[in-house]
Design a protein around this motif. Structure first.
Motif, PDB file in Angstrom:
ATOM      1  N   TYR A 101       0.826  -1.213   0.000  1.00  0.00           N
ATOM      2  CA  TYR A 101       0.000   0.000   0.000  1.00  0.00           C
ATOM      3  C   TYR A 101       0.860   1.263   0.000  1.00  0.00           C
TER       4      TYR A 101
ATOM      5  N   ARG B 290      -2.241   6.399  12.043  1.00  0.00           N
ATOM      6  CA  ARG B 290      -2.521   5.091  11.457  1.00  0.00           C
ATOM      7  C   ARG B 290      -3.533   4.346  12.311  1.00  0.00           C
TER       8      ARG B 290
ATOM      9  N   THR C 255      -5.710   0.912  12.787  1.00  0.00           N
ATOM     10  CA  THR C 255      -5.878  -0.502  12.442  1.00  0.00           C
ATOM     11  C   THR C 255      -7.245  -0.953  12.945  1.00  0.00           C
TER      12      THR C 255
ATOM     13  N   GLU D 205      -4.230   7.025   7.693  1.00  0.00           N
ATOM     14  CA  GLU D 205      -4.315   5.690   7.093  1.00  0.00           C
ATOM     15  C   GLU D 205      -5.307   4.845   7.891  1.00  0.00           C
TER      16      GLU D 205
ATOM     17  N   LYS E 171      -6.614   1.028   7.976  1.00  0.00           N
ATOM     18  CA  LYS E 171      -6.266  -0.283   7.438  1.00  0.00           C
ATOM     19  C   LYS E 171      -6.933  -1.377   8.254  1.00  0.00           C
TER      20      LYS E 171
ATOM     21  N   SER F  96      -6.867  -1.042   2.696  1.00  0.00           N
ATOM     22  CA  SER F  96      -6.339   0.222   3.186  1.00  0.00           C
ATOM     23  C   SER F  96      -6.934   1.389   2.406  1.00  0.00           C
TER      24      SER F  96
END
Length: 907
Positions: free
Chosen positions: A487, A665, A667, A693, A695, A756
């Protein structure tokens, strides 16, 4: 006439027949003895290992009985030393609980002749220890059966049962003694050995038990304080009915030295000090008393604590287990000798027994007066605050500990000279001594233990020095074969086959449930190890990476032009494992990478805000935002820091002052952190991050270190929906205005293969499209050559500043969100394993397929049929997504809208 066989064959045939007959007779006797151990009401049933995620299996009948619960957990109940069947043995079923599970009855904990191993486990460590203890009991006690006559084993523990703490009604087990005279209450008249309870308990957040097992300590506390319950309800004048207790605790001083093993300590103290149970191993003499099993001179303990940080858990458990099993064997020996009489092992309430008095006065720590420092001739001080003080022991918080209620008679013989095991009473002193000796030591220890090094090497890590590592990323191999990049290639334009994944610190301050490294690495809150030279780390890391690239030459499909270029490292992802920012010389290491023209992508878990503030300019800085509330952060990240939430917020706030690209980020783990999306938006707003991001978590298989399963992994369309909702929340915060208004974000890129999606700041990463001024053109890619020029200039002149916009590059159309390629580079070839293709390629909002495997529209009759199937599924599980949490902490996600996704066809 048929030929007559030679005479010399008859002796051979006769011998063979004799062997066969003898074997059959022995086998029959073996089966008969096993069948005698099964009560008439039991039957053969399935049995599986006692892991947290155990599933069902089958095994032939061998005296083993199981209890199966709705969550798939199997509880064993196994005869370990059985006597021949008689009337008492037949009536043995009356000594069991009234609960039946498929015709199988589980005995009460207070049943005579019963050894109960109760455990709880989150990562599988305590579950493994409990299973080892069960097996050791079976082996040792079965050996006694083989070497003893049947008539002398009436006192032998005949049942070992392994149960989960959360499965037990502790009030009913410990207080309810109805129908005691009939044997139904747990007093088995056929056995003269006392019941034994062995606890194997982990240490969870802030020194507590895991949430599903906290009922143990809560119940013990309630029983001990309830006015309706008689004092010390477990104390018995009959030694055959006196409950004996042992406990083993697991913990890690990396979290908090004061809380290591606290659940085991508190449970043991409550059972022995408040409820009247007896330690299985005692310092009392009286070895002739049934239930008083300590041989003179033997140094063993009922309660021990293992520390995973020190790495002594295996050794401590082995020593504790051996002492426990030996003590149970001695109970059998003493009781079989017929000297049990009416004497109670020790403690208050003894009948016919008097505690042996020592000739010398003892100090508070158990030493004789003549051996005590405060009574020596050199000590003339009159104070009484030392070891001879009569003041009760206090815990580090100044409050009386639960163990204060233990009498001298009930405590184990702690602090024995020459003992190599750390006990609970000595834990604080030992930890202080260890910390003191560590401070005095001139040479810090190495970070990675041999056991950890072996585990990491087995998973493909190349260890560098004493605390660093490098590993070849699977996306590097993919792009070498022309099968697509990661990604970061789609979002930022890195060349995956020229990227090195490394870390200068294998240690981490979190134990995230989704960590795909399965916690093979060390943990710690601060740096306390040897520190390797940053230049040597970079040199060895690059060399090791290139060596691994060379090894890929023989892989089928390698593109040689890319393989040759891969020998030059251009990017470094400092995200392999651990917390790279913990490394004290992280800035020097980053500068060394920049001098080699290697871009830097550093990922931190946000627990070291000061290190983030002091960080030199890098290509891109990530902060992992794994939860939106303090509670979910504790559950998902399992941080070592108690103020982890405040540290995360401080780290995000530091990003606002960084001049280069910053990333929040996220998750997404379904069922764990996919709610409270507004909380994520508020965290992102703290740092005005350049990029966000989102993901989906990658499921890497079952492990003892994680409770995740495949249903916790979101589909790409679910990540998109999550990101769109997050975008709405960010826009709502922006509309609130204020002096520090949040910048505008929008959907920039996606990479379906990685699940993502990228949000980017409009002010930093967009320009007007030259071909259509009314549209935006995204510039999320990086001009790496330009960055190297800027960072070199800053190194030469620290007063020089540069920002995000100074090294951006145009994002190609195939990488933009909503493109048909969905983030897959068209210069590569899409590879599918075993020629498997999705059965359906497109779906409507309800999840009903609309296009077949060739991306052709489905006929109306097929769509109607699929719609009816989905409606039937919804009638069974409901319209919305449901989360079912099992007792072991695992969460199962059910969603009817996903029933057709993941189906494949071969073509």
């Amino acid at each position: 006439m048929p030929p007559t066989p030679p005479r010399n064959l008859f002796p051979i045939a006769a011998s063979a027949c004799a062997v066969i007959l003898a074997t059959a007779w022995l086998y029959r006797q073996h089966i008969y003895r096993e069948s005698e151990s099964i009560p008439p009401t039991s039957a053969a049933s399935s049995a599986v290992p006692a892991d947290d995620d155990a599933g069902e299996g089958t095994t032939p009948s061998s005296g083993k009985r199981t209890k199966s619960t709705d969550d798939g957990i199997i509880h064993r109940e196994i005869d370990v030393a059985t006597a021949p069947r008689d009337d008492a043995a037949v009536n043995d079923s009356n000594a069991c609980r009234g609960d039946e599970y498929g015709g199988v009855v589980v005995r009460r904990i207070l049943s005579r002749g019963t050894v109960t191993v109760a455990y709880c486990s989150t990562t599988g460590t305590c579950a493994g220890f409990a299973e080892r203890l069960r097996r050791e009991l079976l082996d040792r006690l079965d050996a006694r059966v083989d070497s003893s006559s049947w008539s002398s084993l009436s006192a032998s523990p005949r049942r070992v049962q392994l149960i989960r703490v959360a499965e037990v009604d502790w009030w009913d087990e410990l207080v309810n003694n109805e129908d005691e005279t009939d044997g139904v209450g747990g007093r088995d008249p056929s056995s003269s050995s006392p019941p034994v309870l062995l606890l194997v308990l982990p240490t969870w957040t802030n020194g507590s038990l895991p949430p599903d097992s906290q009922v143990l300590l809560e119940s013990l506390n309630e029983i001990s304080t309830d006015w309706r319950v008689a004092p010390e309800p477990l104390r018995s004048s009959d030694p055959k009915s006196q409950l004996m207790v042992g406990a083993f605790g697991m913990g890690s001083t990396a979290y908090d030295a004061a809380t290591v093993g606290r659940p085991a300590r508190d449970a043991f103290a409550a059972l022995v000090g408040k409820l009247g149970a007896k330690p299985l191993v005692s310092k009392s003499a009286g070895k002739n008393n049934c239930g008083s099993n300590r041989r003179e001179g033997k140094k063993s303990k009922s309660l021990m604590i293992g520390d995973s940080e020190v790495g002594d858990a295996e050794v401590v458990f082995e020593k504790w287990m051996n002492g426990i099993v030996t003590s149970i064997s001695e109970i059998v020996e003493v009781c079989n000798a017929g000297s049990g009489g009416n004497n109670v092992a020790r403690g208050k309430g003894k009948v016919g027994g008097v505690k042996k008095q020592t000739q010398q006065q003892q100090c508070a720590d158990g030493k004789e007066e003549s051996d005590c420092a405060c009574k020596s001739s050199d000590n003339t001080k009159a104070d009484v605050v030392g070891c001879c003080s009569n003041n009760p022991k206090k815990n580090p918080d100044g409050e009386h500990s639960m163990t204060d209620s233990l009498s001298d008679e009930e405590e184990d013989d702690y602090g024995s000279e020459g003992e190599d095991i750390v006990d609970v009473e000595d834990m604080g002193n030992v930890i202080s001594q260890q910390q003191g000796s560590s401070r005095k030591s001139k040479e810090p220890t190495e970070m990675v233990t041999p056991k950890q090094a072996k585990a990491l090497k087995k998973e493909g890590y190349r260890l560098i020095g004493t605390h660093s590592a490098v590993k070849l990323c699977r996306w590097t191999k993919h792009q070498l074969r022309g099968r697509g990049g990661c990604y970061k290639h789609t979002h930022y334009g890195i060349t995956s086959y020229q990227c090195m994944e490394a870390t200068p610190s294998l240690a981490c301050a979190n134990k995230c449930v989704f960590c795909w490294r399965h916690h093979k690495n060390p943990v710690g809150r601060e740096w306390r190890w040897k520190t390797d030279d940053p230049r040597a780390i970079v040199e060895e890391a690059v060399t090791a990476h290139i060596d691994m690239i060379k090894e890929t030459r023989g892989i089928p499909g390698i593109r040689m032009d890319r393989w040759t270029a891969a020998h030059t490292v251009k990017h470094c992802a400092l995200s392999l494992v651990g917390e790279p920012i913990m490394y004290p010389k992280i800035n020097e290491l980053l500068e060394e990478l920049h001098q080699r023209k290697i871009s830097t992508f550093l990922v931190t878990n946000g627990q070291h805000p000061k290190a983030i503030e002091d960080l030199v300019p890098i290509t891109q800085l990530y902060v992992s935002v794994d939860a939106s509330t303090p509670e979910s952060l504790e559950a998902v990240d399992r941080p070592l820091f108690r103020d982890a939430w405040d540290r995360l917020k401080s780290s995000l706030s530091c990003l606002k002052s960084k001049g280069q690209r910053t990333v929040a980020r996220l998750t997404v783990v379904k069922g764990w952190n996919s709610d409270e999306i507004g909380g994520y938006a508020r965290l992102i707003a703290l740092g005005h991050c350049s990029l966000v991001e989102v993901k989906g978590v990658t499921f890497c298989g079952k492990s003892d270190a994680s409770n995740l399963n495949m249903s916790n992994t979101p589909w790409h369309h679910e990540v998109i929906n999550f990101t769109k909702t997050l975008l709405e929340e960010l826009r709502a915060i922006r509309e609130e205005g204020g002096d520090d208004q949040l910048p505008e974000y929008d959907l920039a890129c996606e990479h379906k293969h990685s699940c993502s999606v990228l949000l980017a700041r409009v002010d930093q990463f967009t320009v007007s499209d030259p071909e259509d001024p009314g549209k935006r053109k995204w510039r999320t890619w990086i001009d790496y050559d330009r960055f190297q020029e800027l960072v070199a200039r800053h190194a030469a002149d620290p007063a020089f500043k540069f920002g995000v916009e100074d090294y951006v590059a145009d994002t190609p159309d195939w990488a933009v969100f909503g493109a048909d390629e969905e983030g897959f580079d068209p210069t590569d070839d899409r590879h599918r394993k075993k020629k498997k293709h999705p059965k359906y390629t497109r779906f409507d909002e309800e999840g009903v397929p609309t296009h077949d495997t060739f991306d052709e529209p489905l006929p109306n009759e097929d769509m109607l049929r699929l719609t009816n199937l989905m409606e039937e599924k919804k009638s069974q599980i409901g319209d919305a997504t449901t989360v079912t949490e099992l007792r072991g902490g695992e969460k199962i996600i059910d969603d009817a809208s996903l029933m057709f996704r993941g189906l494949v066809v071969t073509r």
